[in-house]
Motif scaffolding. Structure first.
Motif, PDB file in Angstrom:
ATOM      1  N   THR A   1      66.402   2.016 122.490  1.00 47.56           N
ATOM      2  CA  THR A   1      65.516   2.913 122.728  1.00 47.56           C
ATOM      3  C   THR A   1      64.524   3.093 122.101  1.00 47.56           C
ATOM      4  OG1 THR A   1      66.155   4.791 121.907  1.00 47.56           O
ATOM      5  CG2 THR A   1      67.261   4.257 123.823  1.00 47.56           C
ATOM      6  N   ASN A   2      63.378   3.694 122.929  1.00 44.15           N
ATOM      7  CA  ASN A   2      61.553   4.027 122.453  1.00 44.15           C
ATOM      8  C   ASN A   2      61.590   2.261 121.672  1.00 44.15           C
ATOM      9  OD1 ASN A   2      59.681   5.210 121.118  1.00 44.15           O
ATOM     10  ND2 ASN A   2      60.241   4.558 118.785  1.00 44.15           N
ATOM     11  N   VAL A   3      61.562   1.137 122.860  1.00 49.57           N
ATOM     12  CA  VAL A   3      61.585  -0.362 121.909  1.00 49.57           C
ATOM     13  C   VAL A   3      60.211  -0.303 122.639  1.00 49.57           C
ATOM     14  CG1 VAL A   3      62.133  -2.919 121.976  1.00 49.57           C
ATOM     15  CG2 VAL A   3      63.464  -0.751 122.295  1.00 49.57           C
ATOM     16  N   MET A   4      59.380  -0.565 122.039  1.00 48.61           N
ATOM     17  CA  MET A   4      57.573  -1.216 121.964  1.00 48.61           C
ATOM     18  C   MET A   4      57.220  -1.962 122.315  1.00 48.61           C
ATOM     19  SD  MET A   4      56.523   1.618 123.536  1.00 48.61           S
ATOM     20  CE  MET A   4      55.129   1.769 123.599  1.00 48.61           C
ATOM     21  N   LEU A   5      56.463  -2.834 123.179  1.00 50.86           N
ATOM     22  CA  LEU A   5      56.426  -5.048 123.232  1.00 50.86           C
ATOM     23  C   LEU A   5      54.728  -4.716 122.168  1.00 50.86           C
ATOM     24  CD1 LEU A   5      57.732  -7.252 123.186  1.00 50.86           C
ATOM     25  CD2 LEU A   5      57.307  -7.626 124.904  1.00 50.86           C
ATOM     26  N   TYR A   6      54.597  -4.483 121.326  1.00 47.88           N
ATOM     27  CA  TYR A   6      52.799  -4.939 121.119  1.00 47.88           C
ATOM     28  C   TYR A   6      52.661  -5.895 121.365  1.00 47.88           C
ATOM     29  CZ  TYR A   6      54.271  -0.422 118.664  1.00 47.88           C
ATOM     30  OH  TYR A   6      54.888   0.915 119.144  1.00 47.88           O
ATOM     31  N   PRO A   7      51.268  -6.467 120.821  1.00 45.40           N
ATOM     32  CA  PRO A   7      51.381  -8.121 120.519  1.00 45.40           C
ATOM     33  C   PRO A   7      51.398  -9.240 119.822  1.00 45.40           C
ATOM     34  CG  PRO A   7      49.567  -6.587 121.012  1.00 45.40           C
ATOM     35  CD  PRO A   7      50.342  -5.324 120.237  1.00 45.40           C
ATOM     36  N   ASN A   8      52.342  -8.437 119.235  1.00 47.29           N
ATOM     37  CA  ASN A   8      52.535  -8.986 118.060  1.00 47.29           C
ATOM     38  C   ASN A   8      54.379  -8.886 117.565  1.00 47.29           C
ATOM     39  OD1 ASN A   8      51.850 -11.491 115.542  1.00 47.29           O
ATOM     40  ND2 ASN A   8      52.494 -10.214 114.049  1.00 47.29           N
ATOM     41  N   GLY A   9      54.913  -8.656 119.157  1.00 44.98           N
ATOM     42  CA  GLY A   9      56.311  -8.444 119.250  1.00 44.98           C
ATOM     43  C   GLY A   9      57.189  -7.009 119.048  1.00 44.98           C
ATOM     44  N   PRO A  10      57.928  -6.791 119.083  1.00 46.40           N
ATOM     45  CA  PRO A  10      59.220  -4.949 118.558  1.00 46.40           C
ATOM     46  C   PRO A  10      58.421  -4.678 117.276  1.00 46.40           C
ATOM     47  CG  PRO A  10      60.356  -6.672 119.461  1.00 46.40           C
ATOM     48  CD  PRO A  10      59.115  -7.671 119.397  1.00 46.40           C
ATOM     49  N   ASP A  11      58.771  -3.587 117.114  1.00 48.61           N
ATOM     50  CA  ASP A  11      58.288  -2.688 115.870  1.00 48.61           C
ATOM     51  C   ASP A  11      60.608  -2.459 115.596  1.00 48.61           C
ATOM     52  OD1 ASP A  11      58.969  -2.052 112.992  1.00 48.61           O
ATOM     53  OD2 ASP A  11      57.109  -1.313 113.820  1.00 48.61           O
ATOM     54  N   LEU A  12      60.908  -2.750 114.909  1.00 48.11           N
ATOM     55  CA  LEU A  12      62.546  -2.447 115.065  1.00 48.11           C
ATOM     56  C   LEU A  12      62.784  -1.694 114.373  1.00 48.11           C
ATOM     57  CD1 LEU A  12      63.262  -5.545 116.376  1.00 48.11           C
ATOM     58  CD2 LEU A  12      64.968  -5.655 114.998  1.00 48.11           C
ATOM     59  N   ALA A  13      61.579  -1.272 113.412  1.00 45.32           N
ATOM     60  CA  ALA A  13      61.708   0.302 111.601  1.00 45.32           C
ATOM     61  C   ALA A  13      61.200   1.044 113.425  1.00 45.32           C
ATOM     62  CB  ALA A  13      60.286   0.365 111.254  1.00 45.32           C
ATOM     63  N   GLU A  14      61.442   0.930 114.757  1.00 43.30           N
ATOM     64  CA  GLU A  14      60.730   2.728 115.645  1.00 43.30           C
ATOM     65  C   GLU A  14      62.136   2.607 116.374  1.00 43.30           C
ATOM     66  OE1 GLU A  14      56.454   1.911 116.051  1.00 43.30           O
ATOM     67  OE2 GLU A  14      57.378   1.101 118.070  1.00 43.30           O
ATOM     68  N   TRP A  15      62.993   1.450 116.576  1.00 42.16           N
ATOM     69  CA  TRP A  15      64.169   1.748 117.244  1.00 42.16           C
ATOM     70  C   TRP A  15      64.924   2.544 117.483  1.00 42.16           C
ATOM     71  CZ3 TRP A  15      66.371  -4.434 119.439  1.00 42.16           C
ATOM     72  CH2 TRP A  15      65.131  -4.521 119.934  1.00 42.16           C
ATOM     73  N   GLY A  16      64.993   3.071 118.589  1.00 38.67           N
ATOM     74  CA  GLY A  16      66.181   4.648 118.300  1.00 38.67           C
ATOM     75  C   GLY A  16      67.373   3.730 119.137  1.00 38.67           C
ATOM     76  N   VAL A  17      68.559   4.712 119.040  1.00 38.55           N
ATOM     77  CA  VAL A  17      69.794   3.673 119.384  1.00 38.55           C
ATOM     78  C   VAL A  17      70.351   4.550 120.842  1.00 38.55           C
ATOM     79  CG1 VAL A  17      72.340   3.338 119.323  1.00 38.55           C
ATOM     80  CG2 VAL A  17      70.883   2.769 117.877  1.00 38.55           C
TER      81      VAL A  17
END
Length: 526
Positions: free
Chosen positions: A502-518
């Motif tokens: 969850t909380n997956v944001m697709l930024y210009p440079n790709g996703p930031d896995l440090a933000e991801w939830g489960v």
């Protein structure tokens, strides 16, 4: 929980339910080292981006540089000195505080010839960064011999290692910490079983926002196809995939019920091109090179060979960065107009043999490329046929990688298929496009243009982004007109993730896995 899968008349297989809070990824091989100063493979960086940290980072949304381990910085008016003020609340994973001494030690190791970090040292040499010293425990100063617009980024992205760990008399390159890294990041090292897996776990004492993931495991799977099948069985949670897998193997309803596909164009995305030898008696003519570009149906090739998972590009800069001029259109696919340009340059079929000629010389060239490469093989077939229809004879020659590099370096070729890895959100084109780099740099095609040289030199010391990017737009225009390369494509990054994240944001440079939830999911097996 242990699950048993049995069938009558067959042996039983045991699969263990795994923790959904631990993300499983894969490496094609073990990292060479987890010492970020000496490692040169991509796998080290993939793992260490969660373990080690830098002074600065780029904002996910704006791509602007922002504080990380440094909470603030300033530069001298002449841009010959930078000072960074470290956060006071950062500790290494063993509890020792981060200090300016760690930053200075890391800089000195990068610039120590005995360490063998030439891949990093070259950036500091190019930037003219000559010294680093600690003003106090929380302030470090860097001094330069000349202004350079990428100096701040070069310093800001410098790998930082713990002085109290490495500075114990053990040779730096073989220090045990290269296999058991101690960093400051949101994950810390847990275990490395060579040839099997590398495991990280959440750092409970992280100075910043903690990661929601409890851990991250990288399985070692040498074959990408095998890794893809492991993902489909639910044993891999997040991985990059190839264009053919995106188009043909990940579209079923069953797959999409369990996984989410992602595509983006990162600043690390490289581009493919055809390089023309500008000293060649045929290819030295700008009008000829423009015609050759117009003979290639690049959009159709992108669709046929790469399933449209990329974009045509017209110059050497990151297409979504400020240096790239989006107002420059690609050369059109127009065989008729290309034929007119070739005829205007004196290349026509005078003797009726189906091959254009000029002054008795047939238009015949050889294109070399490294292999084995199915993409280059297919591209060579297309180029050969399309050029043949235009009256140009092409021989394609596959070469082993080291032979190809020597051939290109020695300028003993007519044309070649090549590719450059992405140079970042902002890059310095000096190494590839300045005429001084023909002999010792990467100006393999022999591009010489006085205006381009002047623009490259001036832009390196221009700190006003608007004025600097105007220079790069002009350079882009010159390269587009001269066509030393036929620019082909910049490739998208393609990835697949398990649906529970969850909380997956697709930024210009790709996703930031440090933000991801489960989120919730059914049982996960390994």
């Amino acid at each position: 929980m242990m699950l048993t899968l049995c069938a009558v008349g067959s042996a039983c297989q045991y699969r263990v339910e795994r923790d959904p809070q631990v993300m499983v990824r894969y490496f094609g091989s073990d990292p060479s080292s987890l010492n970020p100063i000496i490692a040169t493979d991509a796998y080290e960086n993939v793992a260490n981006q969660f373990v080690m940290e830098t002074l600065l980072e780029r904002d996910n949304a704006t791509m602007a540089l922002r504080p990380k381990l440094a909470q603030a910085w300033e530069s001298a008016p002449d841009h010959l000195e930078y000072r960074f003020h470290l956060r006071p609340d950062v500790h290494w994973h063993d509890g020792v505080p981060l200090t300016a001494a760690d930053v200075v030690y890391s800089f000195d190791r990068i610039n120590d010839p005995e360490v063998g970090a030439g891949h990093l040292r070259s950036y500091f040499l190019k930037a003219g960064i000559i010294a680093a010293d600690a003003i106090n425990a929380q302030t470090v100063r860097f001094r330069l011999e000349r202004p350079y617009f990428l100096a701040l980024e070069t310093i800001g992205w410098m790998p930082i290692v713990a002085r109290h760990v490495f500075d114990d008399g053990t040779p730096f390159r073989t220090h045990p910490a290269g296999r058991v890294p101690i960093g400051t990041g949101p994950m810390r090292f847990r275990e490395w079983k060579a040839g099997r897996y590398l495991a990280l776990e959440r750092n409970p004492h992280y100075w910043g926002r903690p990661m929601a993931l409890r851990g991250m495991t990288f399985k070692v799977i040498p074959d990408q196809g095998v890794a893809f099948q492991a993902m489909k069985k639910g044993e891999i949670d997040y991985t990059g995939i190839r264009p053919i897998q995106w188009a043909r193997q990940t579209a079923s309803p069953g797959f999409l019920a369990r996984f989410v596909k992602m595509k983006y164009l990162p600043d690390s995305a490289g581009y493919f091109y055809i390089g023309w030898n500008l000293t060649h008696p045929i290819l030295g003519d700008q009008q000829v090179r423009q015609a050759l570009t117009m003979l290639l149906p690049r959009q159709s090739i992108l669709a046929a060979l790469l399933f449209d998972r990329g974009a045509m590009t017209t110059g050497p800069f990151y297409p979504r960065g400020p240096q790239y001029d989006p107002a420059i259109p690609p050369w059109p696919y127009d065989p008729a107009a290309a034929g007119e340009r070739l005829a205007a340059a004196g290349w026509s079929d005078h003797d009726g043999d189906g091959i254009r000629d000029k002054g008795g010389r047939p238009f015949a060239i050889t294109i070399v490329y490294p292999g084995p490469s199915r993409f280059y093989d297919a591209l060579a077939n297309i180029v050969r046929e399309d050029f043949r229809q235009a009256g140009i004879a092409v021989t394609a020659q596959l070469m082993e990688w080291t032979v190809f590099l020597k051939t290109v370096n020695d300028k003993k070729y007519d044309a070649y298929f090549g590719g450059w890895a992405g140079g970042g959100y902002e890059m310095d084109p000096h190494q590839i496009w300045h005429s001084s780099q023909i002999e010792q740099g990467s100006n393999y095609v022999g591009f010489v243009n006085a205006e381009a040289d002047a623009l490259i030199d001036r832009a390196r010391q221009e700190f006003d982004p608007g004025r600097r990017n105007a220079m790069y737009h002009r350079l882009h225009q010159i390269i587009h007109e001269v066509q030393p390369y036929t620019f082909l494509y910049v490739l998208e990054a393609l990835a697949v993730r398990h649906h529970r994240f969850t909380n997956v944001m697709l930024y210009p440079n790709g996703p930031d896995l440090a933000e991801w939830g489960v989120g919730s999911s059914g049982p996960l097996l390994q």
